[in-house]
Design a protein around this motif. Structure first.
Motif, PDB file in Angstrom:
ATOM      1  N   ASP A  10      81.240  51.675   7.942  1.00  0.00           N
ATOM      2  CA  ASP A  10      80.369  50.583   7.508  1.00  0.00           C
ATOM      3  C   ASP A  10      80.898  49.245   7.992  1.00  0.00           C
ATOM      4  N   ILE A  11      82.228  49.116   8.070  1.00  0.00           N
ATOM      5  CA  ILE A  11      82.892  47.882   8.483  1.00  0.00           C
ATOM      6  C   ILE A  11      83.956  48.239   9.507  1.00  0.00           C
ATOM      7  N   VAL A  13      87.245  46.585  11.555  1.00  0.00           N
ATOM      8  CA  VAL A  13      88.178  45.467  11.487  1.00  0.00           C
ATOM      9  C   VAL A  13      89.085  45.462  12.705  1.00  0.00           C
ATOM     10  N   LYS A  45      77.374  47.339  12.998  1.00  0.00           N
ATOM     11  CA  LYS A  45      78.289  47.340  11.859  1.00  0.00           C
ATOM     12  C   LYS A  45      78.824  45.932  11.621  1.00  0.00           C
ATOM     13  N   LEU A  46      79.281  45.663  10.424  1.00  0.00           N
ATOM     14  CA  LEU A  46      79.941  44.404  10.118  1.00  0.00           C
ATOM     15  C   LEU A  46      81.319  44.414  10.764  1.00  0.00           C
ATOM     16  N   ILE A  48      85.070  42.429  11.277  1.00  0.00           N
ATOM     17  CA  ILE A  48      85.976  41.458  10.661  1.00  0.00           C
ATOM     18  C   ILE A  48      87.159  41.255  11.590  1.00  0.00           C
ATOM     19  N   THR A  77      77.243  39.145  10.986  1.00  0.00           N
ATOM     20  CA  THR A  77      77.757  40.343  11.648  1.00  0.00           C
ATOM     21  C   THR A  77      79.249  40.273  11.952  1.00  0.00           C
TER      22      THR A  77
END
Length: 85
Positions: A10-11, A13, A45-46, A48, A77
């Motif tokens: 989902d995320i 990084v 997807k997000l 970071i 995003t």
């Protein structure tokens, strides 16, 4: 391998490093050339950018150009703990 894992997350990084190594992703008929942006962005997807990552404006601009067409890089995003939303 990272792109395969990112497609199931989902995320995504990016937690360390800089823009010294790039990667090319082919998703469907689109090719993306990235060195800073988390690869999950190409799959919606997000993303970071973590505190241990470093980058320059020039490298970020090249990533945005290499990510086109079709990649949306916005505050919705891509986020960083160093910035406010």
């Amino acid at each position: 391998m990272v792109d395969w894992l990112a497609s199931r997350a989902d995320i995504v990084v990016r937690f360390q490093g800089g823009h010294n190594a790039g990667h090319t992703l082919v998703v469907g008929n689109e090719t993306y050339k990235l060195s800073l942006l988390p690869s999950g962005l190409v799959r919606g997807k997000l993303g970071i950018i973590g505190n241990a990552s470093w980058w320059t404006r020039g490298a970020a601009g090249r990533d945005r150009e290499g990510a086109r067409p079709g990649l949306s890089v916005t505050p919705d995003t891509l986020r960083s703990p160093r910035t406010s939303r």
